[in-house]
Design a protein around this motif. Structure first.
Motif, mmCIF file in Angstrom:
data_model
loop_
_atom_site.group_PDB
_atom_site.id
_atom_site.type_symbol
_atom_site.label_atom_id
_atom_site.label_comp_id
_atom_site.label_asym_id
_atom_site.label_seq_id
_atom_site.Cartn_x
_atom_site.Cartn_y
_atom_site.Cartn_z
ATOM 1 N N PHE A 86 0.852 -23.527 -1.564
ATOM 2 C CA PHE A 86 0.444 -22.756 -2.885
ATOM 3 C C PHE A 86 -0.319 -23.383 -3.541
ATOM 4 C CE2 PHE A 86 1.099 -20.190 -5.988
ATOM 5 C CZ PHE A 86 -0.003 -19.350 -6.052
ATOM 6 N N ARG A 87 0.522 -24.513 -3.464
ATOM 7 C CA ARG A 87 0.594 -25.596 -4.909
ATOM 8 C C ARG A 87 -0.478 -25.936 -4.609
ATOM 9 N NH1 ARG A 87 2.129 -31.313 -4.229
ATOM 10 N NH2 ARG A 87 3.893 -30.303 -2.749
ATOM 11 N N GLN A 88 -1.382 -26.164 -3.324
ATOM 12 C CA GLN A 88 -2.177 -27.624 -2.777
ATOM 13 C C GLN A 88 -3.534 -26.840 -2.764
ATOM 14 O OE1 GLN A 88 -0.962 -29.245 1.224
ATOM 15 N NE2 GLN A 88 -0.081 -30.676 -0.580
ATOM 16 N N GLU A 89 -3.196 -25.359 -2.818
ATOM 17 C CA GLU A 89 -4.440 -24.726 -2.373
ATOM 18 C C GLU A 89 -4.662 -23.464 -3.408
ATOM 19 O OE1 GLU A 89 -5.000 -23.672 1.926
ATOM 20 O OE2 GLU A 89 -4.625 -25.701 2.309
ATOM 21 N N HIS A 90 -3.745 -22.975 -4.176
ATOM 22 C CA HIS A 90 -3.545 -21.856 -4.717
ATOM 23 C C HIS A 90 -3.931 -20.653 -4.779
ATOM 24 C CE1 HIS A 90 -3.839 -25.186 -7.657
ATOM 25 N NE2 HIS A 90 -5.095 -26.111 -7.237
ATOM 26 N N ALA A 91 -3.432 -21.055 -3.515
ATOM 27 C CA ALA A 91 -3.840 -19.742 -2.439
ATOM 28 C C ALA A 91 -3.244 -19.222 -1.139
ATOM 29 C CB ALA A 91 -5.198 -18.410 -2.665
ATOM 30 N N LEU A 92 -2.964 -18.237 -0.653
ATOM 31 C CA LEU A 92 -2.643 -18.232 0.768
ATOM 32 C C LEU A 92 -3.151 -17.048 1.477
ATOM 33 C CD1 LEU A 92 0.864 -18.199 0.260
ATOM 34 C CD2 LEU A 92 0.240 -19.897 1.159
ATOM 35 N N PRO A 93 -3.370 -17.505 3.181
ATOM 36 C CA PRO A 93 -4.400 -17.167 4.151
ATOM 37 C C PRO A 93 -4.207 -15.011 3.589
ATOM 38 C CG PRO A 93 -3.217 -18.404 5.286
ATOM 39 C CD PRO A 93 -3.155 -18.686 4.022
ATOM 40 N N ARG A 94 -5.007 -14.776 4.154
ATOM 41 C CA ARG A 94 -4.696 -12.777 3.786
ATOM 42 C C ARG A 94 -4.639 -13.013 5.658
ATOM 43 N NH1 ARG A 94 -3.675 -14.291 -0.629
ATOM 44 N NH2 ARG A 94 -4.554 -12.437 -2.095
ATOM 45 N N LEU A 95 -2.908 -12.200 5.618
ATOM 46 C CA LEU A 95 -2.988 -12.174 7.458
ATOM 47 C C LEU A 95 -3.178 -10.215 7.671
ATOM 48 C CD1 LEU A 95 -0.574 -14.546 8.193
ATOM 49 C CD2 LEU A 95 -2.803 -14.658 9.218
ATOM 50 N N HIS A 96 -2.052 -9.980 7.196
ATOM 51 C CA HIS A 96 -1.216 -8.794 7.480
ATOM 52 C C HIS A 96 -1.458 -8.398 5.575
ATOM 53 C CE1 HIS A 96 0.610 -4.638 8.169
ATOM 54 N NE2 HIS A 96 -0.094 -4.353 9.113
ATOM 55 N N PRO A 97 -1.259 -6.464 5.157
ATOM 56 C CA PRO A 97 -0.818 -6.821 3.753
ATOM 57 C C PRO A 97 0.376 -6.534 3.792
ATOM 58 C CG PRO A 97 -2.143 -4.997 4.506
ATOM 59 C CD PRO A 97 -2.042 -5.156 5.483
ATOM 60 N N LEU A 98 1.411 -6.178 4.915
ATOM 61 C CA LEU A 98 3.093 -7.047 4.579
ATOM 62 C C LEU A 98 2.725 -8.452 4.816
ATOM 63 C CD1 LEU A 98 5.678 -5.916 4.617
ATOM 64 C CD2 LEU A 98 5.506 -5.364 7.174
ATOM 65 N N ILE A 99 2.599 -9.217 5.867
ATOM 66 C CA ILE A 99 3.048 -10.316 5.599
ATOM 67 C C ILE A 99 2.019 -11.068 4.794
ATOM 68 C CG2 ILE A 99 2.256 -12.484 6.686
ATOM 69 C CD1 ILE A 99 4.061 -10.739 8.728
ATOM 70 N N ASP A 100 1.320 -10.536 4.096
ATOM 71 C CA ASP A 100 0.725 -11.392 2.598
ATOM 72 C C ASP A 100 1.766 -10.672 1.745
ATOM 73 O OD1 ASP A 100 -1.219 -12.186 4.304
ATOM 74 O OD2 ASP A 100 -2.441 -10.770 3.792
ATOM 75 N N LEU A 101 2.164 -9.660 1.627
ATOM 76 C CA LEU A 101 2.951 -9.721 0.384
ATOM 77 C C LEU A 101 4.470 -10.304 1.038
ATOM 78 C CD1 LEU A 101 3.669 -7.098 -1.706
ATOM 79 C CD2 LEU A 101 4.315 -6.117 -0.259
ATOM 80 N N CYS A 102 4.947 -9.677 1.748
ATOM 81 C CA CYS A 102 6.890 -10.795 2.023
ATOM 82 C C CYS A 102 6.176 -12.060 1.624
ATOM 83 C CB CYS A 102 7.051 -10.447 3.572
ATOM 84 S SG CYS A 102 7.347 -9.006 3.517
#
Length: 230
Positions: A86-102
């Motif tokens: 997250f520090r390097q890319e300023h975002a995380l890939p989207r996988l599934h709403p629950l996984i993304d939220l957790c």
């Protein structure tokens, strides 16, 4: 079903505090983007001051990995890996709403959060030392066997649902679009772990109530209360 840590884990890591949550009614249609943005902002604010390696939550896991005989900069706990990306890319890939939220909650708390599809778990799930014969399915579909004495999440069918404790989950019980029932586990080793895990579990439970029609059951785990039945 039951989730627990073995007595040997509690003896080796008496500072461990863990929280567990079970929820049904999960689906892949929830809109969690606003919530993710809020949690990402918390992580951004912390990372603006110091890098993730200076966080007490991360430093505690690095010490824990060293005690397991692992190089902590080669094998990172899940929350450190997420924070670093997250520090390097300023975002995380989207996988599934629950996984993304957790994942976003894990960023905000700097604590590993694992999410398992309970329908893929055989019997009970336990964090324990591996015998070496357990089966681990990678996300690429390959079969591995953990090293003897490695800390794993093992079920009654000798499946390893995570390797090197909080380092890497298995593809076997990964959340998919068809997932309906999940077990969520958060673990920490730092000085304020008990209070922080309690806040994290409450945060996850509240988020589930907002975004899914999920009936949740939660528990705080410690040496005096080591099991979660769900």
């Amino acid at each position: 079903m039951q989730f627990s840590h073995s007595n040997a884990i509690w003896q080796a890591f008496p500072e461990l505090r863990a929280g567990a949550l079970h929820a049904g009614g999960i689906h892949a249609d929830a809109d969690v983007e606003a919530a993710i943005a809020d949690f990402n902002a918390i992580a951004d604010a912390r990372l603006a001051k110091v890098q993730e390696g200076e966080f007490p939550e991360i430093q505690a896991w690095r010490r824990g990995f060293s005690r397991m005989g692992l190089k902590p900069t080669q094998y990172r706990c899940a929350s450190e890996a997420l924070l670093r990306r997250f520090r390097q890319e300023h975002a995380l890939p989207r996988l599934h709403p629950l996984i993304d939220l957790c994942n976003a909650i894990s960023l905000a708390f700097a604590i590993p959060v694992a999410v398992f599809d309970t329908e893929k778990i055989v019997g009970d799930l336990e964090v324990r030392r591996a015998g070496g014969d357990e089966t681990y399915l990678t996300f690429g579909g390959e079969i591995e066997h953990p090293e003897p004495n490695e800390v794993i999440f093992a079920d009654g069918g000798e499946n390893a649902h995570a390797r090197r404790w909080t380092n890497r989950q298995s593809g076997l019980s990964a959340v998919r679009p068809a997932t309906h029932s999940v077990l969520i586990v958060a673990e920490a080793l730092h000085a304020s772990a008990g209070d922080d895990i309690a806040r994290l579990v409450e945060t996850v439970a509240n988020a589930l109530a907002r975004h899914w029609p999920a009936a949740t059951k939660t528990a705080m785990l410690s040496p005096v209360s080591p099991r979660f039945e769900f």
